[in-house]
Design an enzyme around this catalytic site. Structure first.
Site, PDB file in Angstrom:
ATOM      1  N   GLU A 242      14.376  -4.501   0.456  1.00 56.76           N
ATOM      2  CA  GLU A 242      14.605  -3.080   0.721  1.00 56.76           C
ATOM      3  C   GLU A 242      13.256  -2.416   0.990  1.00 56.76           C
ATOM      4  O   GLU A 242      12.299  -2.650   0.267  1.00 56.76           O
ATOM      5  CB  GLU A 242      15.268  -2.463  -0.526  1.00 56.76           C
ATOM      6  CG  GLU A 242      15.544  -1.002  -0.434  1.00 56.76           C
ATOM      7  CD  GLU A 242      16.412  -0.673   0.751  1.00 56.76           C
ATOM      8  OE1 GLU A 242      17.526  -1.209   0.832  1.00 56.76           O
ATOM      9  OE2 GLU A 242      15.956   0.100   1.619  1.00 56.76           O
TER      10      GLU A 242
ATOM     11  N   CYS B 159       5.974   1.464  -6.824  1.00 57.66           N
ATOM     12  CA  CYS B 159       5.968   0.265  -5.958  1.00 57.66           C
ATOM     13  C   CYS B 159       4.571  -0.207  -5.589  1.00 57.66           C
ATOM     14  O   CYS B 159       4.163  -1.278  -6.023  1.00 57.66           O
ATOM     15  CB  CYS B 159       6.772   0.548  -4.691  1.00 57.66           C
ATOM     16  SG  CYS B 159       8.514   0.774  -5.039  1.00 57.66           S
TER      17      CYS B 159
ATOM     18  N   ARG C 196      11.594   4.426   1.207  1.00 56.23           N
ATOM     19  CA  ARG C 196      10.557   5.288   0.629  1.00 56.23           C
ATOM     20  C   ARG C 196      11.236   6.352  -0.218  1.00 56.23           C
ATOM     21  O   ARG C 196      12.270   6.888   0.197  1.00 56.23           O
ATOM     22  CB  ARG C 196       9.778   6.009   1.729  1.00 56.23           C
ATOM     23  CG  ARG C 196       9.041   5.124   2.681  1.00 56.23           C
ATOM     24  CD  ARG C 196       8.760   5.870   3.969  1.00 56.23           C
ATOM     25  NE  ARG C 196       9.999   6.236   4.660  1.00 56.23           N
ATOM     26  CZ  ARG C 196      10.074   7.081   5.695  1.00 56.23           C
ATOM     27  NH1 ARG C 196       8.994   7.674   6.153  1.00 56.23           N
ATOM     28  NH2 ARG C 196      11.229   7.350   6.268  1.00 56.23           N
TER      29      ARG C 196
ATOM     30  N   LYS D 282       2.011  -1.679  -8.418  1.00 61.55           N
ATOM     31  CA  LYS D 282       2.437  -2.909  -9.120  1.00 61.55           C
ATOM     32  C   LYS D 282       2.717  -4.032  -8.133  1.00 61.55           C
ATOM     33  O   LYS D 282       2.533  -5.211  -8.454  1.00 61.55           O
ATOM     34  CB  LYS D 282       3.636  -2.645 -10.041  1.00 61.55           C
ATOM     35  CG  LYS D 282       4.924  -2.249  -9.358  1.00 61.55           C
ATOM     36  CD  LYS D 282       6.023  -3.279  -9.497  1.00 61.55           C
ATOM     37  CE  LYS D 282       7.307  -2.782  -8.872  1.00 61.55           C
ATOM     38  NZ  LYS D 282       8.079  -3.760  -8.158  1.00 61.55           N
TER      39      LYS D 282
ATOM     40  N   LYS E 163       8.356  -8.425   2.527  1.00 63.99           N
ATOM     41  CA  LYS E 163       8.353  -7.201   1.715  1.00 63.99           C
ATOM     42  C   LYS E 163       6.997  -6.962   1.043  1.00 63.99           C
ATOM     43  O   LYS E 163       6.422  -5.868   1.126  1.00 63.99           O
ATOM     44  CB  LYS E 163       9.467  -7.283   0.671  1.00 63.99           C
ATOM     45  CG  LYS E 163       9.433  -6.218  -0.388  1.00 63.99           C
ATOM     46  CD  LYS E 163       9.674  -4.831   0.172  1.00 63.99           C
ATOM     47  CE  LYS E 163       9.267  -3.780  -0.822  1.00 63.99           C
ATOM     48  NZ  LYS E 163       9.795  -2.481  -0.591  1.00 63.99           N
TER      49      LYS E 163
ATOM     50  N   THR F 263      11.959  -6.266  -5.090  1.00 67.98           N
ATOM     51  CA  THR F 263      10.700  -6.823  -4.581  1.00 67.98           C
ATOM     52  C   THR F 263      10.237  -7.910  -5.541  1.00 67.98           C
ATOM     53  O   THR F 263      10.035  -7.639  -6.727  1.00 67.98           O
ATOM     54  CB  THR F 263       9.645  -5.706  -4.481  1.00 67.98           C
ATOM     55  OG1 THR F 263      10.179  -4.686  -3.636  1.00 67.98           O
ATOM     56  CG2 THR F 263       8.339  -6.212  -3.911  1.00 67.98           C
TER      57      THR F 263
HETATM   58  C1  UDX Z   1       6.494   2.610  -0.768  1.00 69.41           C
HETATM   59  C2  UDX Z   1       6.686   2.022   0.622  1.00 69.41           C
HETATM   60  O1  UDX Z   1       6.309   2.991   1.611  1.00 69.41           O
HETATM   61  C3  UDX Z   1       8.126   1.595   0.829  1.00 69.41           C
HETATM   62  O2  UDX Z   1       8.298   1.001   2.106  1.00 69.41           O
HETATM   63  C4  UDX Z   1       8.507   0.617  -0.273  1.00 69.41           C
HETATM   64  O3  UDX Z   1       9.860   0.228  -0.147  1.00 69.41           O
HETATM   65  C5  UDX Z   1       8.257   1.221  -1.645  1.00 69.41           C
HETATM   66  O4  UDX Z   1       6.897   1.657  -1.742  1.00 69.41           O
HETATM   67  P1  UDX Z   1       7.031   4.964  -1.918  1.00 69.41           P
HETATM   68  O5  UDX Z   1       6.522   4.399  -3.206  1.00 69.41           O
HETATM   69  O6  UDX Z   1       8.260   5.785  -1.907  1.00 69.41           O
HETATM   70  O7  UDX Z   1       7.281   3.786  -0.846  1.00 69.41           O
HETATM   71  O8  UDX Z   1       5.845   5.881  -1.377  1.00 69.41           O
HETATM   72  P2  UDX Z   1       4.953   6.033  -0.064  1.00 69.41           P
HETATM   73  O9  UDX Z   1       5.495   7.092   0.806  1.00 69.41           O
HETATM   74  O10 UDX Z   1       4.697   4.717   0.543  1.00 69.41           O
HETATM   75  O11 UDX Z   1       3.611   6.581  -0.732  1.00 69.41           O
HETATM   76  C6  UDX Z   1       2.940   5.808  -1.721  1.00 69.41           C
HETATM   77  C7  UDX Z   1       1.729   6.519  -2.225  1.00 69.41           C
HETATM   78  O12 UDX Z   1       0.716   6.520  -1.237  1.00 69.41           O
HETATM   79  C8  UDX Z   1       1.932   7.974  -2.619  1.00 69.41           C
HETATM   80  O13 UDX Z   1       1.245   8.198  -3.831  1.00 69.41           O
HETATM   81  C9  UDX Z   1       1.309   8.741  -1.478  1.00 69.41           C
HETATM   82  O14 UDX Z   1       0.825   9.994  -1.889  1.00 69.41           O
HETATM   83  C10 UDX Z   1       0.178   7.817  -1.087  1.00 69.41           C
HETATM   84  N1  UDX Z   1      -0.265   7.952   0.307  1.00 69.41           N
HETATM   85  C11 UDX Z   1       0.580   7.689   1.334  1.00 69.41           C
HETATM   86  C12 UDX Z   1      -1.589   8.311   0.578  1.00 69.41           C
HETATM   87  O15 UDX Z   1      -2.385   8.548  -0.349  1.00 69.41           O
HETATM   88  N2  UDX Z   1      -2.005   8.392   1.875  1.00 69.41           N
HETATM   89  C13 UDX Z   1      -1.186   8.134   2.917  1.00 69.41           C
HETATM   90  O16 UDX Z   1      -1.646   8.222   4.064  1.00 69.41           O
HETATM   91  C14 UDX Z   1       0.151   7.777   2.649  1.00 69.41           C
END
Ligand code: UDX
Length: 464
Positions: free
Chosen positions: A151, A269, A154, A272, A213, A125
């Site tokens: 990419e 992700c 998750r 930052k 992205k 990213t």
């Molecule tokens: C994220 C993006 O979803 C993904 O597409 C990207 O490539 C990388 O960043 P990820 O960091 O794995 O993925 O986590 P994600 O499932 O998106 O959750 C991020 C944070 O948001 C977590 O701390 C989660 O607990 C929080 N979250 C998520 C909430 O507080 N509420 C929600 O409704 C959804």
């Protein structure tokens, strides 16, 4: 095809194993020799469902290996860049040094291949403009060119997201030119099985692909902070944010996903990436366009502070109090604690003098490395024993299913803060618990037991 993946952190490791799963010969490269040795021995350096299985399958089939030596990847047809782009130490911007160093190291060994077509494909990213700059590092290498293929995986679903993505985005330097068509065909050959499975594939210019992205992550972060901002309104009015989310989510235009209010987003992700997006907009002279993302970040940070305030409302002075925290990972099914909201709350409670015990099915080792003096207890019931207050901060399945009667018999006092809105407050209250949630009003409208009741807000309506 022969494929290399440079940088086998979270993204790169999963990508390398997934490419072997698609039938390619894959070499993963990383400067961290410990990580390379672990992966070569079939050990996953992080918790990710299904990853170790495809890692071992690739190794056993002889289609996957790992190295620290660029000379060993020089002969590959396609080189994926999976390097990290962390927040810079001196500000919000992304630190692109490992990406630039990797392209320089690659450019130095590529001539050994003798000039055949070589495709370098960025997956990290990055701020818009990065791909074009990195491409300039390759101009002296005959036959080499660069694409950007962001990419979207998750954590917790990384294998599935890589092998069955919602879409493939291809960024090219000059769309609709013969050179771009040849590159698209080459990347299509790598992803042939996905494309045959009718995964949509979109081709666009470099900058657009880079923006796709960061826009996706900014939108997701905004959705979470939006509902967490509404949670603040609910706390002030006695409303229930889970009902607001359910009702607005039924509108197809809004959609119900990513509207779970609680202690907010963390991880390697979203936090930052929104900051890097802000910095990039400012560098481009359009900082105002993304000014709202500063507020998205601020709402998110406030939720972490709010949990500690609620703990104070329940216990008074936190010094010397025994508090148990359920969850350290930034989200369930992950051992990742980078910018974990749960861990920040733990640190704040510890700073206030509380005796905190943390439990988590996977993330305790990583948590202990981040928070000096952290007391971890892997067994949930032992962690709960004698607690004056319990905080549920990462919604692992086993915590969502906790039985209020059984837990009441373990703790010293039945007080709970549900930081992820996953417990049924009525059911817990019926068993004698004092339970507080984020955005489910401490107000009388929800029948929540109130210690330091809500501040009266005559300017806002209290729902009946
Ligand atoms: C994220 C993006 O979803 C993904 O597409 C990207 O490539 C990388 O960043 P990820 O960091 O794995 O993925 O986590 P994600 O499932 O998106 O959750 C991020 C944070 O948001 C977590 O701390 C989660 O607990 C929080 N979250 C998520 C909430 O507080 N509420 C929600 O409704 C959804």
């Amino acid at each position: 095809m022969i494929v290399s993946v440079i940088g086998v952190g979270y993204l790169g490791a999963v990508h390398a194993a997934a490419m072997a799963e698609l039938g390619h010969d894959v070499i993963g490269l990383d400067v961290d020799s410990g990580r390379v040795a672990a992966m070569q021995a079939g050990r996953a350096p992080f918790h990710e469902p299904g990853f170790e299985e495809i890692l071992r399958r690739g190794l056993a089939a002889g289609r996957l290996r790992f190295t620290t030596d660029y000379a060993e990847i020089a002969h590959a047809d396609v080189h994926f860049l999976g390097l990290g782009t962390p927040q810079r130490a001196d500000g919000f911007g992304a630190d692109l040094r490992s990406l630039e160093a990797a392209v320089a190291s690659l450019a130095a060994v590529l001539p050994a291949r003798g000039g055949g077509p070589t495709l370098v494909v960025g997956k990290s990213t990055v701020p818009a403009g990065t791909a074009r700059r990195l491409r300039a590092q390759l101009t002296a290498v005959p036959g080499a060119d660069l694409m950007w293929n962001p990419e979207f995986l998750r954590e917790g679903f990384a294998v599935q997201d890589t092998l069955a993505p919602d879409r493939l985005v291809y960024g090219v330097a000059e769309p609709e030119t013969p050179a771009a068509d040849a590159q698209v065909a080459m990347l299509d050959a790598v992803y042939a099985r996905l494309i045959a499975g009718e995964v949509p594939r979109l081709v666009m210019g470099f900058e657009t692909a880079e923006l796709v992205k960061v826009s996706a992550n900014a939108f997701l972060a905004t959705k979470i902070s939006f509902i967490n901002a509404i949670a603040e309104l609910c706390e002030a009015t006695g409303g229930d944010v889970t009902d607001v989310a359910r009702a607005i989510g039924m509108d197809d235009r809004i959609g119900g996903k990513f509207l779970r209010a609680g202690i907010g987003f963390g991880g390697g992700c979203l936090p930052k990436d929104i900051r890097a997006f802000i910095a990039s907009a400012e560098d481009l002279g359009v900082g105002e366009a993304l000014g709202f993302l500063r507020e998205v970040d601020a709402v998110n940070q406030r939720r972490r502070v709010r949990v500690v305030e609620i703990a104070r409302e329940l216990l008074g002075d936190l010094a010397g109090q025994r508090i148990t925290v359920l969850g350290a990972a930034f989200k369930p099914d992950s051992d990742d604690v980078r910018d974990s909201p749960a861990l920040e709350v733990v640190s704040r409670l510890m700073s206030a003098g509380a005796h905190v015990t943390v439990t988590d099915p996977e993330a305790l080792d990583n948590a202990a490395k981040r928070v000096p003096g952290l007391v971890g207890e892997p067994h949930t019931e032992q962690a709960l024993a004698g607690a004056e207050l319990v905080l549920l901060l990462t919604e692992w399945r086993e915590y969502r299913g906790l039985d209020p009667v059984r837990v009441r018999n373990l703790v010293a006092a039945p007080r709970m803060i549900d930081g992820r809105n996953v417990l049924d407050p009525g059911a817990w209250r019926d068993e004698g618990w004092e339970i507080r949630s984020l955005g489910r009003g401490a107000g009388p409208a929800n029948g929540t037991s109130v210690v330091d009741g809500p501040v009266a807000r005559p300017d806002l309506p209290i729902p009946a």
